[in-house]
Design a protein around this motif. Sequence first.
Motif, PDB file in Angstrom:
ATOM      1  N   UNK A 432       0.898  -1.113  -0.142  1.00 58.47           N
ATOM      2  CA  UNK A 432       0.579  -0.189  -0.243  1.00 58.47           C
ATOM      3  C   UNK A 432       0.751   1.077  -0.214  1.00 58.47           C
ATOM      4  N   UNK A 433       1.737   1.400   0.636  1.00 56.90           N
ATOM      5  CA  UNK A 433       2.702   2.190   1.100  1.00 56.90           C
ATOM      6  C   UNK A 433       3.728   2.273  -0.558  1.00 56.90           C
ATOM      7  N   UNK A 434       4.217   1.979  -1.501  1.00 55.11           N
ATOM      8  CA  UNK A 434       4.312   1.367  -2.171  1.00 55.11           C
ATOM      9  C   UNK A 434       3.877   2.109  -3.356  1.00 55.11           C
ATOM     10  N   UNK A 435       2.699   1.758  -3.645  1.00 59.36           N
ATOM     11  CA  UNK A 435       1.420   2.036  -4.465  1.00 59.36           C
ATOM     12  C   UNK A 435       1.402   3.738  -4.053  1.00 59.36           C
ATOM     13  N   UNK A 436       0.748   4.405  -3.514  1.00 58.76           N
ATOM     14  CA  UNK A 436       1.200   5.721  -2.915  1.00 58.76           C
ATOM     15  C   UNK A 436       1.866   6.831  -2.825  1.00 58.76           C
ATOM     16  N   UNK A 437       3.278   6.500  -2.294  1.00 62.07           N
ATOM     17  CA  UNK A 437       4.248   6.965  -3.322  1.00 62.07           C
ATOM     18  C   UNK A 437       4.630   7.198  -4.523  1.00 62.07           C
ATOM     19  N   UNK A 438       4.601   5.709  -5.157  1.00 61.68           N
ATOM     20  CA  UNK A 438       4.783   5.971  -6.625  1.00 61.68           C
ATOM     21  C   UNK A 438       3.871   6.865  -7.553  1.00 61.68           C
ATOM     22  N   UNK A 439       1.988   6.792  -6.966  1.00 57.05           N
ATOM     23  CA  UNK A 439       2.026   7.656  -7.468  1.00 57.05           C
ATOM     24  C   UNK A 439       1.699   9.525  -7.011  1.00 57.05           C
ATOM     25  N   UNK A 440       2.760   9.389  -6.343  1.00 56.10           N
ATOM     26  CA  UNK A 440       2.745  10.874  -5.545  1.00 56.10           C
ATOM     27  C   UNK A 440       3.651  11.415  -6.500  1.00 56.10           C
TER      28      UNK A 440
END
Length: 465
Positions: A432-440
């Motif tokens: 979840x953290x990687x997905x959000x960070x990648x989007x940002x």
Amino acid sequence: MRRPLAEQLPSTLVAALSSAFGVCLLETTGVLAQVLAADSVTGSSATVAALLQVVASVFIVIAVYVGSIVTANTFATIIAGRTRTIALYRLIGSSASDQRRAVAREGLVVGAVGSVIGAVLGTAITIGLVSVSVATGVVPSHPYSYLGPVIALPIVAVVLTTWLASWIGSRRVLQVSPMQATGGAVEKSLDEAAGGRGRSVVAVVFFALGGALLVLGMVIGLVSPLGVLVGVVGGLLSFTGLVLGSPLVMPVALRLTGRMFGRSAPARLAAENAVRYPERSSRTTIGLVIGVTLVTMFAVCVESYQVIITNAQRAQPEVYQGVDRTLTVTVVVFSVLMGFSALIAAVGMVNNLSMSVLQRTRELGLLRALGFTARQVRTMILAESAQLTVAAVLVGLVLGTFYGWAGAQSLLGSITGSPGIVLPAIPLALLAILAVAAAVLTLVASVAPSRRATRIAPVAALAVE
């Protein structure tokens, strides 16, 4: 041929981060060794001492390899953006050897400056981390030493690989004839990239051989921790095969992810752009693949490590009495390494995506001249960047999960009380953290450069070199 600071800053920053990663990696491992040596339980264990030597050797190899790949990839991106400029210098009389020497000198200077900055930064981070850990009671108070001769390895590796990347990167550029300076981009198309059969064969052989060695390392790890050394060689070979074959591998992943962004004109054009020039796409994504792979590898490795130690502790509690502090310190060390890996991924992604957008100002101007609005161009760039990011994250997650599991299994599979083969422990919060960070990061890396590029009038953009 002097270059403005704005062009040298990205490669200097990546060289500094690569050097800092290697230095911090080795220094934190050294601190861990000192903590374990001072512990009344683990300090007298010959097995622990042997494991530490193996882990230190593994970390040295990882630090040098990551620094080499990241700096080489970033400098290759910069060189690709200068193709037409260098060709113009040749058109007005500069020789190929002069241009190549100039590029190589720049790479050497950038590598030297970046590696020194990174060494200071990495040491400062390590000292700060240890000070906080001592203050909070995570590690015992001890006169820790940081500056050992081994930290010279990542520093020298970054200097040499940055210089080598600039030298190799300039070779293809200088094969362009001076008359082609007035032509279009010289990026290889999908068909041209697929035509390199020799490189494709080498990539497949490396990847297959590396995968076999990883499995062999896990099998050897059931009887000896030296299996991790075999696994490291397998990991390096398999990832090198992926890097060599990325112009062929990434288009497959990009085609799959391209369908996620709809059928509008900007989305369809973004999907085609990501696949049309595989070398450009692979350069842009491989840095993020490395970072995501490292983060996932360390996360899965430490989770699997905890599972193996906990199971062994339950089976033979008398053997593992008092190892809780050691377990905590190890988790802290790996958490730092995950943070550094994430930072390398973030900076590498922002650098490469931003440079890729800015280097395509002329291409974007052509789209504007053909009728695309500025908003459509920005939408296309965002969709293309998101497509590249999703593909890179998926590939990195798969590789990192397997590498982390193989590393923990091959290192700890033979310890007393080990349950043998265990399933990889995957921290779901990481996904979840990687997905959000990648989007940002995709927004940061693509929106701002695209706004700058689309503010230029279409006719003026067509004249940009």
